[in-house]
Design a protein around this motif. Sequence first.
Motif, PDB file in Angstrom:
ATOM      1  N   GLU A 133      28.554 -48.839 -68.565  1.00 22.99           N
ATOM      2  CA  GLU A 133      28.087 -49.088 -67.205  1.00 22.99           C
ATOM      3  C   GLU A 133      26.576 -48.855 -67.073  1.00 22.99           C
ATOM      4  O   GLU A 133      25.894 -49.532 -66.304  1.00 22.99           O
ATOM      5  CB  GLU A 133      28.872 -48.213 -66.221  1.00 22.99           C
ATOM      6  N   ARG A 139      31.376 -56.328 -65.844  1.00 26.81           N
ATOM      7  CA  ARG A 139      30.019 -56.025 -65.396  1.00 26.81           C
ATOM      8  C   ARG A 139      29.803 -56.469 -63.955  1.00 26.81           C
ATOM      9  O   ARG A 139      29.276 -55.703 -63.134  1.00 26.81           O
ATOM     10  CB  ARG A 139      29.004 -56.717 -66.316  1.00 26.81           C
ATOM     11  N   PHE A 195      25.964 -52.169 -56.304  1.00 27.31           N
ATOM     12  CA  PHE A 195      24.901 -52.760 -55.499  1.00 27.31           C
ATOM     13  C   PHE A 195      25.240 -52.761 -54.008  1.00 27.31           C
ATOM     14  O   PHE A 195      24.385 -53.081 -53.182  1.00 27.31           O
ATOM     15  CB  PHE A 195      24.600 -54.188 -55.981  1.00 27.31           C
ATOM     16  N   GLU A 240      29.006 -53.935 -60.953  1.00 28.39           N
ATOM     17  CA  GLU A 240      27.740 -54.061 -60.223  1.00 28.39           C
ATOM     18  C   GLU A 240      27.980 -54.452 -58.765  1.00 28.39           C
ATOM     19  O   GLU A 240      27.193 -54.091 -57.881  1.00 28.39           O
ATOM     20  CB  GLU A 240      26.822 -55.067 -60.921  1.00 28.39           C
ATOM     21  N   SER A 281      20.426 -55.447 -66.083  1.00 24.59           N
ATOM     22  CA  SER A 281      20.036 -56.108 -64.833  1.00 24.59           C
ATOM     23  C   SER A 281      18.589 -55.820 -64.454  1.00 24.59           C
ATOM     24  O   SER A 281      17.946 -56.624 -63.780  1.00 24.59           O
ATOM     25  CB  SER A 281      20.962 -55.671 -63.692  1.00 24.59           C
ATOM     26  N   TYR A 322      25.049 -52.013 -68.312  1.00 21.82           N
ATOM     27  CA  TYR A 322      25.089 -53.076 -67.317  1.00 21.82           C
ATOM     28  C   TYR A 322      23.855 -53.035 -66.419  1.00 21.82           C
ATOM     29  O   TYR A 322      23.160 -54.045 -66.228  1.00 21.82           O
ATOM     30  CB  TYR A 322      26.342 -52.949 -66.438  1.00 21.82           C
ATOM     31  N   LEU A 323      23.602 -51.860 -65.838  1.00 26.16           N
ATOM     32  CA  LEU A 323      22.487 -51.727 -64.893  1.00 26.16           C
ATOM     33  C   LEU A 323      21.134 -51.863 -65.581  1.00 26.16           C
ATOM     34  O   LEU A 323      20.202 -52.461 -65.029  1.00 26.16           O
ATOM     35  CB  LEU A 323      22.588 -50.390 -64.158  1.00 26.16           C
ATOM     36  N   LEU A 335      22.366 -58.839 -60.427  1.00 24.98           N
ATOM     37  CA  LEU A 335      23.601 -59.437 -59.921  1.00 24.98           C
ATOM     38  C   LEU A 335      23.327 -60.566 -58.939  1.00 24.98           C
ATOM     39  O   LEU A 335      23.955 -61.628 -59.029  1.00 24.98           O
ATOM     40  CB  LEU A 335      24.461 -58.357 -59.252  1.00 24.98           C
TER      41      LEU A 335
END
Length: 522
Positions: free
Chosen positions: A426, A380, A388, A384, A433, A429-430, A362
């Motif tokens: 989800e 996303r 985060f 995040e 990243s 998403y992580l 992110l």
Amino acid sequence: MAAEEDEELQQLRSKATELFIREEWNASIEAYSHFITLCTQTLSHSLPNQKLRRSLCIALCNRAEARSKLKDFHCALQDCDHALELDATHSKTLLCKGKILLCLNRYASALECFRTATLDGNAESVSGYLERCKSLELLSKTGCLDLSDWVSNGFRGKLPELAEHIGAVEIRRSEISGRGLFATKNIDAGSLILVTKAIAMERSIIMGGVQDLSEDAQLAMWKNFIDKVFEFVGKCPRTRGLVNRLSSGENEEELEVPDVGLFRPENVEKDGEVEVDVDMVKLVGILDVNSLTEDAVSANVLRRGNDCYGVGLWLLPSLINHSCCPNARRLHVGDYLVVHASKDLKVGEEVTFAYFDPLCGLSKRKEMSVNWCIHCKCKRCRFEGEVFSKQEIREIEIGLERGMDVGGVVFKLEEQMKRLKVRGKEKGYLRASFWEAYSQVYRTERAMKRWGRKIPTAEAVVDSITDVVGGDHRLLKFLMEEFKKNSGVVERDKVFKMAKQVFGKVVKKQAMKTLLQLCIAD
């Protein structure tokens, strides 16, 4: 007509013809223009003269061809129409007009010209154009593109001839920014969405990567590109009108939402034209916002070698907004841009590109979004942003930046996702990243011995990432490496499925193997 006038016209025609044969296009246009003016004046003040009318028809046809060589298609078509007013069956003019319409991707209109030209006994010379028109018109309607032969030949030989195609999309207001392209029906991953030719392109030879281009070289390249677009829109009112509809980065919400049909080459309605001078300042702003480069993370370039870098303006693709969960990618084939779905799209879903790397964290994406003047609000980024902010996840990110063991990073991340009850997309998403960390673990035998049983399988992680960011050439390369380690039917099918997401459905299976070797394999 006086003998002196006749002699002057003969001399002018001979001079224009000589310049035309020598391919001195600007000079021949000037000479033909002088001849056409005198010829028209003579005809208006004298008795009907069929010989002079034929000469005028031929002169208009030749000037049209000379203008088309300089890509002044608008004026060239006007010349053809004037010539056909004098002789509706003039085969040379019909052939010239057909070729110009073919250059403008107006296949149906070109086909009509070529068919009319055959009625005058020119079937043999026109037959090739007839077949091209029929083939391109079919491609334009269906979007069924097949580059298999060209790819199998290692991109050697002449570039394949592509046709303009607009798939099942429409232009609507976008929640992301301004206007966007939206699917009007469900679109399968790999299916083509758009095929369109650049208004103009500028390329530069590079020995290493784009980063090796000096600042002066980049500025010169950008200036040449602006000049090319300026020249083209100055010659074509329709293109000028369409470019004028693009965003210059200001007052996005106030811009009108045009019908996608305006961008179809066969649409020549007057409301698509803007009879105004080109505003250079506005044009530079439009190009700054809408031009696309060949080295983008969402792009693949099909050609031999990687020693060339290009920038261009494509009209409809410039309306495609950014998302950190993109669903489309693009192929560059010569001056054409082929946009395809990189994952399944549902009816009503907005078509999106990744303007910058979706496989990074992110904080890095936020840095890049500043360069693009984007404030991404996709699901996303919102998710995040919340995750985060938690100390535990932030510590994992800091640990990775400071050289913490990548296996430990992945293990801690997976454990935190369990604790925070992160589910479904989800997780993707992580994992996207932190893909760099995951890929290092899976590629390192030592790391896998230590962490392999404690973290998810590579297959599960790749699947979850692909579910959110679609096909990506780095994920595809990783799958190919895994396939070589443990080849089997399942792994092979996964590779080809991902390949369609990355490159689109543009080649048959055997050619796809060649494409993977040319563009993905080391």
